[in-house]
Scaffold this motif. Sequence first.
Motif, short mmCIF file in Angstrom:
data_model
loop_
_atom_site.label_atom_id
_atom_site.label_comp_id
_atom_site.label_asym_id
_atom_site.label_seq_id
_atom_site.Cartn_x
_atom_site.Cartn_y
_atom_site.Cartn_z
N ILE A 87 -8.83 -25.80 -39.29
CA ILE A 87 -8.84 -26.04 -37.85
C ILE A 87 -7.48 -25.70 -37.27
O ILE A 87 -6.45 -26.19 -37.75
CB ILE A 87 -9.19 -27.49 -37.53
CG1 ILE A 87 -10.49 -27.91 -38.23
CG2 ILE A 87 -9.30 -27.69 -36.02
CD1 ILE A 87 -11.71 -27.16 -37.77
N THR A 88 -7.47 -24.84 -36.23
CA THR A 88 -6.22 -24.47 -35.56
C THR A 88 -6.33 -24.77 -34.07
O THR A 88 -7.43 -24.76 -33.52
CB THR A 88 -5.92 -22.97 -35.76
OG1 THR A 88 -7.04 -22.19 -35.28
CG2 THR A 88 -5.68 -22.65 -37.22
N PRO A 89 -5.21 -25.04 -33.39
CA PRO A 89 -5.25 -25.27 -31.94
C PRO A 89 -5.81 -24.06 -31.22
O PRO A 89 -5.41 -22.93 -31.46
CB PRO A 89 -3.78 -25.52 -31.57
CG PRO A 89 -3.12 -25.94 -32.85
CD PRO A 89 -3.84 -25.19 -33.93
N ASN A 90 -6.78 -24.31 -30.35
CA ASN A 90 -7.40 -23.24 -29.57
C ASN A 90 -8.02 -22.17 -30.46
O ASN A 90 -8.19 -21.02 -30.03
CB ASN A 90 -6.39 -22.59 -28.61
CG ASN A 90 -5.80 -23.58 -27.64
OD1 ASN A 90 -6.50 -24.44 -27.11
ND2 ASN A 90 -4.48 -23.50 -27.42
N SER A 91 -8.35 -22.52 -31.71
CA SER A 91 -9.01 -21.60 -32.66
C SER A 91 -8.23 -20.29 -32.81
O SER A 91 -8.80 -19.21 -32.83
CB SER A 91 -10.44 -21.31 -32.19
OG SER A 91 -11.17 -22.51 -32.06
N VAL A 92 -6.91 -20.40 -32.92
CA VAL A 92 -6.07 -19.21 -33.10
C VAL A 92 -6.44 -18.51 -34.40
O VAL A 92 -6.62 -19.14 -35.44
CB VAL A 92 -4.57 -19.62 -33.13
CG1 VAL A 92 -3.70 -18.41 -33.42
CG2 VAL A 92 -4.19 -20.25 -31.81
N GLU A 93 -6.58 -17.19 -34.35
CA GLU A 93 -6.93 -16.43 -35.55
C GLU A 93 -5.73 -16.35 -36.50
O GLU A 93 -4.58 -16.27 -36.07
CB GLU A 93 -7.39 -15.01 -35.17
CG GLU A 93 -8.74 -14.98 -34.48
CD GLU A 93 -9.27 -13.57 -34.35
OE1 GLU A 93 -8.59 -12.62 -34.81
OE2 GLU A 93 -10.37 -13.39 -33.79
N LEU A 94 -6.04 -16.37 -37.79
CA LEU A 94 -5.01 -16.33 -38.81
C LEU A 94 -5.13 -15.05 -39.62
O LEU A 94 -6.22 -14.57 -39.90
CB LEU A 94 -5.16 -17.54 -39.76
CG LEU A 94 -5.05 -18.93 -39.13
CD1 LEU A 94 -5.44 -19.98 -40.15
CD2 LEU A 94 -3.64 -19.17 -38.63
N GLN A 95 -3.98 -14.50 -40.02
CA GLN A 95 -3.97 -13.37 -40.93
C GLN A 95 -4.16 -13.90 -42.35
O GLN A 95 -3.68 -14.98 -42.68
CB GLN A 95 -2.64 -12.62 -40.84
CG GLN A 95 -2.30 -12.09 -39.46
CD GLN A 95 -0.92 -11.47 -39.46
OE1 GLN A 95 -0.73 -10.39 -39.99
NE2 GLN A 95 0.04 -12.18 -38.90
N VAL A 96 -4.84 -13.14 -43.17
CA VAL A 96 -5.02 -13.57 -44.55
C VAL A 96 -4.78 -12.40 -45.49
O VAL A 96 -4.99 -11.23 -45.14
CB VAL A 96 -6.44 -14.13 -44.81
CG1 VAL A 96 -6.72 -15.31 -43.93
CG2 VAL A 96 -7.49 -13.05 -44.61
N SER A 97 -4.29 -12.72 -46.67
CA SER A 97 -4.13 -11.75 -47.75
C SER A 97 -4.58 -12.43 -49.03
O SER A 97 -3.93 -13.35 -49.50
CB SER A 97 -2.66 -11.29 -47.85
OG SER A 97 -2.48 -10.42 -48.95
N GLY A 98 -5.74 -12.02 -49.55
CA GLY A 98 -6.34 -12.73 -50.67
C GLY A 98 -6.47 -11.89 -51.92
O GLY A 98 -6.35 -10.67 -51.91
N LYS A 99 -6.71 -12.58 -53.02
CA LYS A 99 -6.88 -11.91 -54.31
C LYS A 99 -7.66 -12.83 -55.23
O LYS A 99 -7.79 -14.04 -54.99
CB LYS A 99 -5.52 -11.59 -54.93
CG LYS A 99 -4.64 -12.81 -55.18
CD LYS A 99 -3.26 -12.42 -55.70
CE LYS A 99 -2.37 -13.68 -55.86
NZ LYS A 99 -1.02 -13.33 -56.36
#
Length: 338
Positions: free
Chosen positions: A102-114
């Motif tokens: 959950i983020t304020p105002n549904s701010v999009e997050l960058q992700v880098s996964g493996k």
Amino acid sequence: MRVNLLFAVSSLLITLSSVTVADLADAEQPLSEKPNASSDEVKSEIHSVSEVQAYKTSATYLLRTPRNHNFVHQLSQVTSDVVSVTDVKVNNTDKGIELILITPNSVELQVSGKTEGNSYIVDIPNARLQLASGESFRQEKPAAGIALVTVANVDASTLQVTVVGEANAPQVELFDSQIEGLVFGVTATISTAQQPTTTPDQTREILPGWNVITAYSYTDARITQDNNFPVGNLLPNQPVHLASLWTTYIIPKGNLQGLGFGFGLTYVGDQQVDSFNTLKLPSYIRADAALYYRRNNFNAALNIQNLFDKRYFEASNGDTQVYPALPLTAKFTLGWQF
């Protein structure tokens, strides 16, 4: 009531609009362009609401946008500000779990996964976990096939999410939600194995306000068919024996009515660290305790996990990485029910 009605109408309009657009895109020639199209033909092209899958009418799912790639997502507008993740939710689904940041105002997050071994690991830059209960989140065995979920800060501006599968790395889909934040749709990869034999929780009232709760599970999960691992080997991160014993007491009347105490023991048997069965995580017994007060609409609770600060390992990622359990941990919560 008024808000619920608006959401229902909005969901219906969105659903009907999506059906109409899809029908026009798939049709070889729109009926409106046929000079001799009858009204019956036009009506036959209109889908009823009952034909639309139920999940498409849910406001929550309608406001989720799937990302094109599981692992790396480049946002059109990248911000250098550190985004606070204020809550973490784990919900069970028919495929496994959904993990929501959950983020304020549904701010999009960058992700880098493996994927490493049987773990799915995601680094999230420019983000920091800031929960009311602390700066880390951990849940053991939230669903069949999933051994552990952790969310923790790596440094002041990087957040890491780890989902450990019991036998293999889980499959993960990412969604951006306009009302929730970042959603991980986690599907557990479960090997063909004998189904667990579980004794349902048994609750017995010894005296008024004094209860004893017991539970036991036997899981002989073995590889039955595989091209790489020996048939008959036990699956990793899956103890054969699980058991728990809890006792609670709530003062039923008087000035201290609603005050309660609890003490429990959890037993987890040996676990294999890999599918070759080269090494075991030893069994352990953990003691937990609770003190709580519930009166009318008010409740307060102090939960203590690993009461005697026992050192043990609760999961592994192959034979090169094991996850130690949390030390003595206390969590205090206050609540008011409206």
